[in-house]
Scaffold this active site. Structure first.
Site, PDB file in Angstrom:
ATOM      1  N   HIS A   1       0.809  -1.218   0.000  1.00  0.00           N
ATOM      2  CA  HIS A   1       0.000   0.000   0.000  1.00  0.00           C
ATOM      3  C   HIS A   1       0.843   1.269   0.000  1.00  0.00           C
ATOM      4  O   HIS A   1       0.339   2.356   0.243  1.00  0.00           O
ATOM      5  CB  HIS A   1      -0.953   0.013   1.199  1.00  0.00           C
ATOM      6  CG  HIS A   1      -2.244   0.726   0.926  1.00  0.00           C
ATOM      7  ND1 HIS A   1      -2.441   2.045   1.220  1.00  0.00           N
ATOM      8  CD2 HIS A   1      -3.399   0.312   0.352  1.00  0.00           C
ATOM      9  CE1 HIS A   1      -3.652   2.413   0.875  1.00  0.00           C
ATOM     10  NE2 HIS A   1      -4.260   1.376   0.344  1.00  0.00           N
TER      11      HIS A   1
ATOM     12  N   ASP B   1      -6.726   5.065   9.749  1.00  0.00           N
ATOM     13  CA  ASP B   1      -8.074   5.123   9.172  1.00  0.00           C
ATOM     14  C   ASP B   1      -8.357   3.906   8.307  1.00  0.00           C
ATOM     15  O   ASP B   1      -9.471   3.388   8.300  1.00  0.00           O
ATOM     16  CB  ASP B   1      -8.229   6.393   8.328  1.00  0.00           C
ATOM     17  CG  ASP B   1      -8.316   7.641   9.185  1.00  0.00           C
ATOM     18  OD1 ASP B   1      -8.893   7.568  10.280  1.00  0.00           O
ATOM     19  OD2 ASP B   1      -7.804   8.696   8.765  1.00  0.00           O
TER      20      ASP B   1
ATOM     21  N   GLU C   1     -11.238  14.169  13.650  1.00  0.00           N
ATOM     22  CA  GLU C   1     -10.619  14.478  12.359  1.00  0.00           C
ATOM     23  C   GLU C   1     -11.364  15.639  11.725  1.00  0.00           C
ATOM     24  O   GLU C   1     -12.542  15.856  11.996  1.00  0.00           O
ATOM     25  CB  GLU C   1     -10.635  13.275  11.403  1.00  0.00           C
ATOM     26  CG  GLU C   1      -9.540  12.274  11.676  1.00  0.00           C
ATOM     27  CD  GLU C   1      -9.351  11.258  10.557  1.00  0.00           C
ATOM     28  OE1 GLU C   1     -10.060  11.345   9.537  1.00  0.00           O
ATOM     29  OE2 GLU C   1      -8.488  10.372  10.715  1.00  0.00           O
TER      30      GLU C   1
END
Length: 512
Positions: free
Chosen positions: A99, A163, A276
């Site tokens: 990723h 997240d 956030e």
């Protein structure tokens, strides 16, 4: 005449791989013997090479000489020792779940260690109790989504998250691991008790703040430069039963950051376990982020608000609660908090969801035809208003090309361990902003150009930003990035990976 017996197939494979590793990309053919145990686990076929030649960003492409699919930690040790003992060592990179977005987990003409083969071992996550501490011993190859499922089954949860949970434990701990819990609990690297690490010499070392502390501090946030994380002891706590998830919109940037900072500084910590901020831009249609949370009848009003102001700012927070907590009392607490906030009246929504539903809110979506020219920055609080005007409004809004979430929220410096390798701004409060663009194979350059324009503005305006998940390519840029930590970082590299074997894709000690 009798036919000579054929050599064993594993010997043939070993010889071919050895020859390939030691000759590809080099001027001299070298003898670099590899242990026979690796013969069937090192792959040089086109499928394996192609799988390790790109990443989630899908922009940087770099071919390794081979890919290792280890079946044990010892396999990784054997590979590192082989490189260390080779007259010309080859680079070794570790791929957790692929990723990365700028080629950080690649190893041109070296070996990529694909950790997914270790994830097949279902005993890679073990929950333990010691000295009244709850923790999980987790393999570095494990994904956070699996850590969630394993711990939740026993009513437990790690303290700090990212997240997106389809990331490897070793991968996030090599950077920092941040999300909306970071303001309260610090990044993931601040919530680790112990590590097992394979150094660049091939040594397997257990380290913590009490034992081998210098290696422990080096590896956490160390971008894979000092060792390969094979086990992490992660702090746990009781998992909440439900989450009260709220969002409120702001048209004024100063109000938006003031209310966020009130929570971060502790003014309303008792009602916020997660915080956030994000941006909604006037670029045509409501994003899935909006449509999945708000009722369809609210969408016209929201888009009208965006049209009026160009950018609206969203404050997002959660409150965790347990079985014994009363939902109505939680609602009253939240109403009391928002009563003192300067959000746009009438543009607030909230809902109850399970803890797992909240943590898995970001889906695992893969599309090989997409690129992800992401940019993640830490910005000192003292210049945040200048960043809003010069970047968010004069660059991002005017170019109007952003396709993907733009996160924007504050963090507490005192929640970060200064002894660890990660770099952050030198102010008590700093902001993280993430431009999570999604583009096509042929149009990613426009996003890269915008990323460069943002960096150029900050440099010319004297805003001392720090890149998170940095993608520098020259030693001068890396020296500037690490600043006062550079000397220590360089000395630790010489100590734990003296032949510059590990993580060549970061391009810190091996150039472009």
């Amino acid at each position: 005449m009798a036919k000579s017996p054929s050599p064993p197939i594993h010997l043939i494979v070993m010889l071919l791989v050895t020859y390939f590793l030691c000759t590809v990309g080099k001027s001299n053919a070298l003898t670099c013997p590899l242990p026979p145990e690796l013969a069937t686990k090192l792959h040089v076929d086109p499928v394996a090479i192609d799988s390790a030649s790109t990443d989630y960003g899908n922009i940087v492409h770099s071919e390794p000489a081979a890919v290792l699919y280890p079946s044990s930690i010892e396999d990784i040790q054997r590979l590192v020792k082989s490189s260390y003992n080779c007259p010309i060592p080859f680079g070794i990179s570790v791929r957790g779940n692929g990723h990365s977005v700028n080629g950080q987990d690649m190893a041109r003409d070296g070996v990529v260690v694909d950790m997914k083969s270790l994830r097949e071992n279902k005993t890679g996550i073990k929950i333990r109790v010691s000295r009244n501490h709850l923790f999980a011993d987790v393999g570095g190859e494990q994904l956070w989504i699996d850590v969630l499922h394993t711990t939740a089954a026993q009513g437990l949860s790690p303290v700090s998250w990212t997240d997106f949970l389809y990331l490897s434990v070793g991968g996030t701990l090599s950077n920092a691991g941040i999300s909306g819990q970071t303001f309260l609990h610090g990044p993931q690297i601040s919530n680790v008790y112990e590590l097992d690490v394979i150094t660049g010499k091939g040594e397997l070392v257990t380290c913590s703040k009490r034992n081998n502390s210098d290696l422990f501090d080096s590896v956490l946030g160390g971008l894979g430069q000092f060792g390969i994380i094979t086990r992490a002891r992660i702090a746990l706590r009781s998992a909440p039963t439900k989450v009260r998830w709220s969002r409120a919109f702001y048209s004024n940037f100063s109000d938006f950051i003031r209310d966020q900072e009130r929570i971060v500084r502790g003014g309303h910590r008792d009602v916020a376990n997660y915080l956030e901020g994000s941006l909604v831009l006037d670029n045509g249609t409501p994003t899935e982020w909006i449509t999945s949370f708000f009722h369809p009848t609210q969408l016209p009003q929201i888009m009208s608000l965006v049209k009026t102001y160009g950018i609206i700012y969203c404050l997002e927070l959660t409150k965790y609660y347990f079985i014994e907590d009363i939902e109505s009392e939680i609602d009253q607490d939240l109403q009391e908090v928002f009563k003192h906030f300067a959000h746009v009246p009438g543009f607030i929504d909230a809902k109850f969801v399970s803890h797992q539903e909240f943590l898995t809110r970001v889906p695992n979506a893969e599309n090989e035809s997409q690129t992800h020219p992401w940019q993640n920055l830490f910005i000192p609080k003292s210049r945040i208003s200048d960043f809003n005007v010069g970047v968010l409004r004069d660059i991002v809004l005017k170019r109007n090309i952003t396709t993907g979430p733009v996160l924007f929220y504050p963090l507490n410096r005192h929640k970060w361990d200064a002894q660890l390798s990660a770099v952050i701004p030198d102010e008590d409060i700093f902001y993280t902003t993430s431009f999570l663009h999604t583009g096509g194979i042929d149009n990613w350059q426009v996003y890269e150009d915008q990323n460069k324009a943002i960096i150029k503005f900050c440099e010319e305006a004297g805003i001392k930003i720090v890149k998170y998940l940095a993608d520098y390519t020259t030693i001068e840029e890396w020296i500037k990035h690490f600043g006062s930590k550079w000397t220590t970082f360089r000395e630790r590299k010489a100590k734990y990976d003296p032949k510059n074997i590990l993580s060549p894709g970061q391009k810190i000690f091996n150039g472009v």
